[in-house]
Design a protein around this motif. Structure first.
Motif, PDB file in Angstrom:
ATOM      1  N   LYS A  36      26.390  37.638  38.011  1.00  0.00           N
ATOM      2  CA  LYS A  36      26.309  36.996  39.324  1.00  0.00           C
ATOM      3  C   LYS A  36      26.588  35.504  39.154  1.00  0.00           C
ATOM      4  O   LYS A  36      25.687  34.673  39.186  1.00  0.00           O
ATOM      5  N   ALA A  37      27.868  35.207  38.932  1.00  0.00           N
ATOM      6  CA  ALA A  37      28.337  33.833  38.753  1.00  0.00           C
ATOM      7  C   ALA A  37      29.837  33.818  39.008  1.00  0.00           C
ATOM      8  O   ALA A  37      30.510  34.840  38.835  1.00  0.00           O
ATOM      9  N   PRO A  38      30.362  32.656  39.386  1.00  0.00           N
ATOM     10  CA  PRO A  38      31.809  32.577  39.612  1.00  0.00           C
ATOM     11  C   PRO A  38      32.572  32.675  38.290  1.00  0.00           C
ATOM     12  O   PRO A  38      32.069  32.277  37.236  1.00  0.00           O
ATOM     13  N   PRO A  39      33.798  33.193  38.338  1.00  0.00           N
ATOM     14  CA  PRO A  39      34.567  33.362  37.100  1.00  0.00           C
ATOM     15  C   PRO A  39      34.836  32.037  36.376  1.00  0.00           C
ATOM     16  O   PRO A  39      34.938  32.014  35.156  1.00  0.00           O
ATOM     17  N   THR A 101      40.215  31.833  34.747  1.00  0.00           N
ATOM     18  CA  THR A 101      39.342  32.735  35.515  1.00  0.00           C
ATOM     19  C   THR A 101      39.732  34.209  35.441  1.00  0.00           C
ATOM     20  O   THR A 101      39.149  35.018  36.135  1.00  0.00           O
ATOM     21  N   GLN A 102      40.686  34.563  34.554  1.00  0.00           N
ATOM     22  CA  GLN A 102      41.122  35.963  34.489  1.00  0.00           C
ATOM     23  C   GLN A 102      41.056  36.591  33.102  1.00  0.00           C
ATOM     24  O   GLN A 102      40.590  37.714  32.961  1.00  0.00           O
ATOM     25  N   GLN A 103      41.574  35.882  32.086  1.00  0.00           N
ATOM     26  CA  GLN A 103      41.709  36.531  30.781  1.00  0.00           C
ATOM     27  C   GLN A 103      41.774  35.504  29.651  1.00  0.00           C
ATOM     28  O   GLN A 103      42.381  34.446  29.795  1.00  0.00           O
ATOM     29  N   ILE A 104      41.159  35.879  28.529  1.00  0.00           N
ATOM     30  CA  ILE A 104      41.267  35.110  27.292  1.00  0.00           C
ATOM     31  C   ILE A 104      41.548  36.118  26.180  1.00  0.00           C
ATOM     32  O   ILE A 104      40.844  37.113  26.045  1.00  0.00           O
ATOM     33  N   VAL A 105      42.608  35.857  25.408  1.00  0.00           N
ATOM     34  CA  VAL A 105      42.970  36.723  24.291  1.00  0.00           C
ATOM     35  C   VAL A 105      42.829  35.901  23.013  1.00  0.00           C
ATOM     36  O   VAL A 105      43.277  34.754  22.953  1.00  0.00           O
ATOM     37  N   GLU A 121      39.640  40.461  23.449  1.00  0.00           N
ATOM     38  CA  GLU A 121      40.098  40.127  24.793  1.00  0.00           C
ATOM     39  C   GLU A 121      38.912  40.110  25.752  1.00  0.00           C
ATOM     40  O   GLU A 121      38.062  41.000  25.720  1.00  0.00           O
ATOM     41  N   PHE A 122      38.875  39.078  26.563  1.00  0.00           N
ATOM     42  CA  PHE A 122      37.890  38.975  27.631  1.00  0.00           C
ATOM     43  C   PHE A 122      38.645  39.011  28.949  1.00  0.00           C
ATOM     44  O   PHE A 122      39.536  38.194  29.181  1.00  0.00           O
ATOM     45  N   SER A 123      38.297  39.961  29.798  1.00  0.00           N
ATOM     46  CA  SER A 123      38.922  40.089  31.114  1.00  0.00           C
ATOM     47  C   SER A 123      37.855  39.825  32.168  1.00  0.00           C
ATOM     48  O   SER A 123      36.740  40.345  32.071  1.00  0.00           O
ATOM     49  N   LEU A 124      38.200  39.028  33.169  1.00  0.00           N
ATOM     50  CA  LEU A 124      37.279  38.681  34.241  1.00  0.00           C
ATOM     51  C   LEU A 124      37.879  39.118  35.571  1.00  0.00           C
ATOM     52  O   LEU A 124      39.054  38.836  35.846  1.00  0.00           O
ATOM     53  N   LYS A 125      37.073  39.817  36.385  1.00  0.00           N
ATOM     54  CA  LYS A 125      37.514  40.262  37.705  1.00  0.00           C
ATOM     55  C   LYS A 125      36.453  39.870  38.725  1.00  0.00           C
ATOM     56  O   LYS A 125      35.287  40.257  38.594  1.00  0.00           O
ATOM     57  N   THR A 126      36.869  39.128  39.732  1.00  0.00           N
ATOM     58  CA  THR A 126      35.953  38.714  40.793  1.00  0.00           C
ATOM     59  C   THR A 126      35.606  39.908  41.656  1.00  0.00           C
ATOM     60  O   THR A 126      36.489  40.677  42.043  1.00  0.00           O
ATOM     61  N   GLN A 127      34.298  40.037  41.942  1.00  0.00           N
ATOM     62  CA  GLN A 127      33.819  41.103  42.820  1.00  0.00           C
ATOM     63  C   GLN A 127      32.779  40.495  43.753  1.00  0.00           C
ATOM     64  O   GLN A 127      31.584  40.487  43.424  1.00  0.00           O
ATOM     65  N   GLY A 128      33.248  39.979  44.877  1.00  0.00           N
ATOM     66  CA  GLY A 128      32.345  39.312  45.813  1.00  0.00           C
ATOM     67  C   GLY A 128      31.793  38.045  45.184  1.00  0.00           C
ATOM     68  O   GLY A 128      32.543  37.177  44.747  1.00  0.00           O
TER      69      GLY A 128
END
Length: 175
Positions: A36-39, A101-105, A121-128
């Motif tokens: 529960k935090a912004p990307p 705010t989306q991906q780090i490889v 790999e870190f993937s970030l997806k905003t969900q509300g």
């Protein structure tokens, strides 16, 4: 009797080697958490190796581990090297892709106790008002890893560390 024991040991070794050869040639381990935090806040904690001490479970394996930071201060070209005793081993990470705010490889090279070259790999997806974060690692399965895979469930072992790290990341980002 000695000959019988020797044959039994040989059969066990052959059996283990056959099982090892049948293991896949590559692996992928991934875990996901919703934070529960912004990307932007989460991305900053991952994209800067200096921030990993706040959440990475691997940072606390060896209190005497030597750390070296080089390259860019964060993002693409940022390099983190470690050299520790025991479980920490030694290795090098370099951020190769950083899409804000989306991906780090990360190119991940282990040097000790076993040499291995993987990708994290870190993937970030905003969900509300939350962000779904997936931490994954993939690479080739070297023969020694295949043999170890006969006896140990690598997904559970490494996955448990990823779960701990993601829980720590969640705590740090939700502050």
């Amino acid at each position: 009797m000695f000959k019988g024991i020797l044959v039994l040991i040989l059969l066990i070794v052959v059996f283990v080697l056959v099982l090892a050869v049948r293991q896949p040639d590559s692996f992928r381990i991934a875990r996901t958490v919703t934070i529960k935090a912004p990307p932007e806040r989460i991305f900053a904690l991952i994209n800067d190796f200096h921030s990993w001490s706040a959440w990475s479970p691997f940072e606390h394996l060896d209190p005497d581990m030597k750390r070296t930071f080089s390259g860019a201060p964060s993002g693409v070209g940022s390099v983190y090297e470690w050299d520790g005793k025991g479980k920490a081993g030694a290795g090098r990470m370099e951020i190769t892709t950083a899409t804000p705010t989306q991906q780090i490889v990360i190119k991940l090279d282990f040097l000790k106790p076993f040499e291995a070259h993987n990708q994290a790999e870190f993937s970030l997806k905003t969900q509300g008002d939350s962000t779904e974060v997936t931490w994954a690692m993939s690479g080739a399965m070297q023969f020694i890893a295949k043999v170890m895979g006969v006896f140990f469930n690598m997904d559970k072992m490494i996955g448990a560390d990823f779960e701990t790290g993601l829980a720590n990341l969640k705590a740090a980002a939700e502050k």
